[in-house]
Design a protein around this motif. Sequence first.
Motif, PDB file in Angstrom:
ATOM      1  N   TYR A   1       2.098  12.119  -1.157  1.00  0.00           N
ATOM      2  CA  TYR A   1       1.604  13.396  -0.647  1.00  0.00           C
ATOM      3  C   TYR A   1       1.914  14.493  -1.657  1.00  0.00           C
ATOM      4  O   TYR A   1       3.057  14.904  -1.820  1.00  0.00           O
ATOM      5  CB  TYR A   1       2.218  13.695   0.720  1.00  0.00           C
TER       6      TYR A   1
ATOM      7  N   THR B   1       1.011   5.836  -0.148  1.00  0.00           N
ATOM      8  CA  THR B   1       0.406   7.164  -0.203  1.00  0.00           C
ATOM      9  C   THR B   1       1.453   8.139  -0.718  1.00  0.00           C
ATOM     10  O   THR B   1       2.589   8.153  -0.229  1.00  0.00           O
ATOM     11  CB  THR B   1      -0.079   7.625   1.189  1.00  0.00           C
TER      12      THR B   1
ATOM     13  N   ASN C   1      -2.879   0.865  -3.954  1.00  0.00           N
ATOM     14  CA  ASN C   1      -2.455  -0.469  -3.553  1.00  0.00           C
ATOM     15  C   ASN C   1      -1.850  -1.198  -4.749  1.00  0.00           C
ATOM     16  O   ASN C   1      -2.196  -0.917  -5.896  1.00  0.00           O
ATOM     17  CB  ASN C   1      -3.651  -1.284  -3.059  1.00  0.00           C
TER      18      ASN C   1
ATOM     19  N   SER D   1       0.733  -4.114   3.050  1.00  0.00           N
ATOM     20  CA  SER D   1      -0.716  -3.897   3.165  1.00  0.00           C
ATOM     21  C   SER D   1      -1.314  -4.472   4.443  1.00  0.00           C
ATOM     22  O   SER D   1      -2.393  -4.056   4.853  1.00  0.00           O
ATOM     23  CB  SER D   1      -1.428  -4.495   1.948  1.00  0.00           C
TER      24      SER D   1
ATOM     25  N   SER E   1      -3.480  14.043  -0.994  1.00  0.00           N
ATOM     26  CA  SER E   1      -2.701  12.804  -1.036  1.00  0.00           C
ATOM     27  C   SER E   1      -3.381  11.809  -1.975  1.00  0.00           C
ATOM     28  O   SER E   1      -4.596  11.863  -2.190  1.00  0.00           O
ATOM     29  CB  SER E   1      -2.569  12.200   0.375  1.00  0.00           C
TER      30      SER E   1
ATOM     31  N   SER F   1       0.863  -1.178   0.000  1.00  0.00           N
ATOM     32  CA  SER F   1       0.000   0.000   0.000  1.00  0.00           C
ATOM     33  C   SER F   1       0.899   1.227   0.000  1.00  0.00           C
ATOM     34  O   SER F   1       2.057   1.153   0.436  1.00  0.00           O
ATOM     35  CB  SER F   1      -0.909   0.012   1.227  1.00  0.00           C
TER      36      SER F   1
ATOM     37  N   ALA G   1      -3.650   7.763  -2.505  1.00  0.00           N
ATOM     38  CA  ALA G   1      -3.379   6.453  -1.917  1.00  0.00           C
ATOM     39  C   ALA G   1      -3.646   5.377  -2.955  1.00  0.00           C
ATOM     40  O   ALA G   1      -4.565   5.494  -3.771  1.00  0.00           O
ATOM     41  CB  ALA G   1      -4.258   6.233  -0.693  1.00  0.00           C
TER      42      ALA G   1
END
Length: 95
Positions: A15, A13, A91, A70, A87, A11, A89
């Motif tokens: 920014y 993220t 996967n 994850s 942000s 996973s 996000a």
Amino acid sequence: MLHSHPGCFLSATYYVKVPEDMKGGEIYFRDPRGPAVAMYETPGIDLPWVGSGLGVPFSPAAGHLLLFPSWLEHRVERFEGTGERISIAFNASNP
Ligand SMILES: [Fe+2]
């Protein structure tokens, strides 16, 4: 809310935008493996991300790309600063 991303491998993220004076918005990580990980604990070394604690915070800045397994539990504090926090996000899984 504390959660993980079942069925995924990684996973992440990214920014895009984070205000300098951001209040809140930190991401907290907590290891869900509990006692299994604590078995490796060595006296004098803290493992604050293990067990039932609130987890370990990470304060993002613009340009940070955060990658994590994850299965690692995480949550995000409410953002209350001025301006925008953007942000993205996503996967990754192994089909
Ligand atoms: Fe998440």
